[in-house]
Motif scaffolding. Sequence first.
Motif, PDB file in Angstrom:
ATOM      1  N   LEU A  46       1.067  -1.055   0.083  1.00 51.85           N
ATOM      2  CA  LEU A  46      -0.130  -0.285   0.295  1.00 51.85           C
ATOM      3  C   LEU A  46       0.724   1.571   0.113  1.00 51.85           C
ATOM      4  O   LEU A  46       0.597   1.951  -0.259  1.00 51.85           O
ATOM      5  N   SER A  56      -7.139  -0.161  -3.847  1.00 56.47           N
ATOM      6  CA  SER A  56      -7.781  -0.196  -2.214  1.00 56.47           C
ATOM      7  C   SER A  56      -8.316   0.859  -1.902  1.00 56.47           C
ATOM      8  O   SER A  56      -8.901   0.708  -0.179  1.00 56.47           O
ATOM      9  N   PHE A 182     -10.956  -3.844   1.047  1.00 61.50           N
ATOM     10  CA  PHE A 182      -9.812  -4.394   0.556  1.00 61.50           C
ATOM     11  C   PHE A 182     -10.641  -5.677  -0.248  1.00 61.50           C
ATOM     12  O   PHE A 182     -10.600  -6.659  -1.141  1.00 61.50           O
ATOM     13  N   TYR A 185      -8.682  -7.481  -3.111  1.00 61.50           N
ATOM     14  CA  TYR A 185      -7.577  -6.981  -2.762  1.00 61.50           C
ATOM     15  C   TYR A 185      -6.649  -8.448  -3.642  1.00 61.50           C
ATOM     16  O   TYR A 185      -7.203  -9.578  -3.227  1.00 61.50           O
ATOM     17  N   PRO A 344      -6.771  -7.683   4.997  1.00 61.31           N
ATOM     18  CA  PRO A 344      -7.747  -7.593   4.445  1.00 61.31           C
ATOM     19  C   PRO A 344      -8.274  -9.144   5.122  1.00 61.31           C
ATOM     20  O   PRO A 344      -8.045  -9.976   5.566  1.00 61.31           O
TER      21      PRO A 344
END
Length: 345
Positions: A46, A56, A182, A185, A344
């Motif tokens: 991230l 995200s 998420f 993800y 997540p």
Amino acid sequence: MAEKTHAGRFFEDYSVGDEIVHAVPRTVTEGDRAVYTALYPTRFALYSSDAFARKSGLLRSPIEDVAAFHVVFGKTVPDISLNAVANLGYAEGRFLLPVYPGDTLTATSEVIGLRETSNGKSGVVWVRSTGLNQRGETVLSYCRWVMVRKRDEGAPAPAVVVPDLAASVAATDLVVPAGLDFADYDFALAGERWRWGDYEIGEQIDHVDRVTIEEAEHMLATRLWQNTAKVHFDKTARDGGQRLIYGGHIISLARALSFNGLANAQMIAAINAGAHANPCFAGDTVGAWSEILDKADTTNPGIGALRVRLVATRSGAAPFELRGDDGKYRPEVLLDLDLWVLIPK
């Protein structure tokens, strides 16, 4: 001739209720991210990829939560801990908004507690510090307590005020950034397949990797955050002539090392508690282990929260050993940090 320089505040210069506006706003840039990545073995997706962050639900990749913490912490040092003996601990830390390159951070602090030490040579100062962006929005806040030297050992002790701080940030008070999602993800790109449901309360994780701290690196890191505490740069400021490693440097190392086993713990939501258990010096080799303390749901799609004890140790320490038979931290334990992280589901 008027005195123009300032030697920093000493213990007797503080009063409970003091409101301090810290100097020198700091605009965060992509250069900060690059230097941070060069200093620490961080790989969280991230904070490494705009594309991953946008997928995200964020505007782009923010800077790491701990990096934002360092910037705000560094603003407070000239007024709080320039004459510190040691930074002792943290509580009630909350990360409220992501910090993006281009944001300008400022900081304020309120003195919330004072207590002279038994030897009369120093005292403990408790403060609540707040970091704000250029729009005046609070991006993070935390409490810390620090042992500060007295200018005059004969100065009278103030009334003892020890603040009643929460043992942890309630899971219901965690702030999940707006839009963070998420649900889609990509575990392959993130680097591990482990999700919220794969962790059990009480589980312990040895993060395996180690980093030896170099003198130049820790001073570069501390300067990056404009932290001016004498003990980190001036070898004459401490008995023994060794520069003390900034505790935040150990926090960043431990957080980066935790990637191996917690790669999907993408964001830090809160610092529940923390202690710099023993001093660290250049030449020490640092490792880390974690214990899962709790789990909680969030209202955001696909996102859960893990409460994690993150421990940094000196080389040679056995993992998962925190305290000796006397109840005190073992000498090889450097950091004991209690965090909420977002992961997540």
